[in-house]
Design an enzyme around this catalytic site. Sequence first.
Site, PDB file in Angstrom:
ATOM      1  N   LYS A 174      37.139  46.090 -21.490  1.00  0.00           N
ATOM      2  CA  LYS A 174      36.661  46.363 -22.843  1.00  0.00           C
ATOM      3  C   LYS A 174      37.490  45.533 -23.810  1.00  0.00           C
ATOM      4  CE  LYS A 174      35.685  50.335 -25.747  1.00  0.00           C
ATOM      5  NZ  LYS A 174      36.326  51.513 -26.268  1.00  0.00           N
ATOM      6  N   HIS A 222      37.083  45.573 -27.282  1.00  0.00           N
ATOM      7  CA  HIS A 222      37.147  46.100 -28.650  1.00  0.00           C
ATOM      8  C   HIS A 222      37.738  47.514 -28.581  1.00  0.00           C
ATOM      9  CE1 HIS A 222      33.384  47.388 -26.816  1.00  0.00           C
ATOM     10  NE2 HIS A 222      33.521  48.478 -27.536  1.00  0.00           N
TER      11      HIS A 222
END
Length: 218
Positions: A106, A108
Amino acid sequence: MSLKSYQRKFIEFAISNEILSFGSFILKSGRESPYFFNVGKFNKGSALSAIGKFYADVLHDENQLDFDVVFGPAYKGIPLASSTVIALSEHYKKDVPYSFNRKEIKDHGEGGNIVGAPLKGNILIIDDVITAGTAIRESLAIIKENGATTVGIIVAVDRQERGTGEVSAIQQIKQDYDIPVMSIINLDLIIQYLNEKGGYDEHLSNMKKYRDIYGIKK
Ligand code: OMP
């Protein structure tokens, strides 16, 4: 090795909930197996609560193991690790942090691929099944990449099979990493249970043949 009462209960629970089934199954390793243990079928609250307690009971039995964090590898290890830490807290008054990995990175929000407690210090891996040891080696690599140390592994079922070479998957891991690998049950105990129970002649004979081909040498 004789069956402990929680092991007998675990096998009975697994058979009656079709978590442990008999037939013909192709494994991740490509081996064709006469039995399969599917933790995905611990699919309701009471079943998850039960499996967490089984793992916690084994850990309590092996209480010399000193770990800081429990790690449940994605995907199947995640509910196993969460239910085990709940059971450790409720039944043994041990409040243990846990974490798990994402399969996708991931980039963000909080970022990274570890969710939950920081993966630091001494780690216990909780997973479902060991066959050839591939899945466990992936977890060992993740923990190492994060700078932490694996101090033990616990699975529900040790299928007691050879790894990539002649020794068992577990013996290989013990040799390479020098850590204990615990399980709630193993193939020998399942065979012992079916023998005692009676009525499983065909499955038993297939499981013994399978053990002769892929089983560890004792
Ligand atoms: P290895 O990576 O070969 O050790 O296989 C272990 C993985 O196979 C487990 O994490 C499961 O995803 C899957 N598996 C089961 O869930 N139950 C079984 O009885 C056998 C396997 C398997 O494919 O070997």
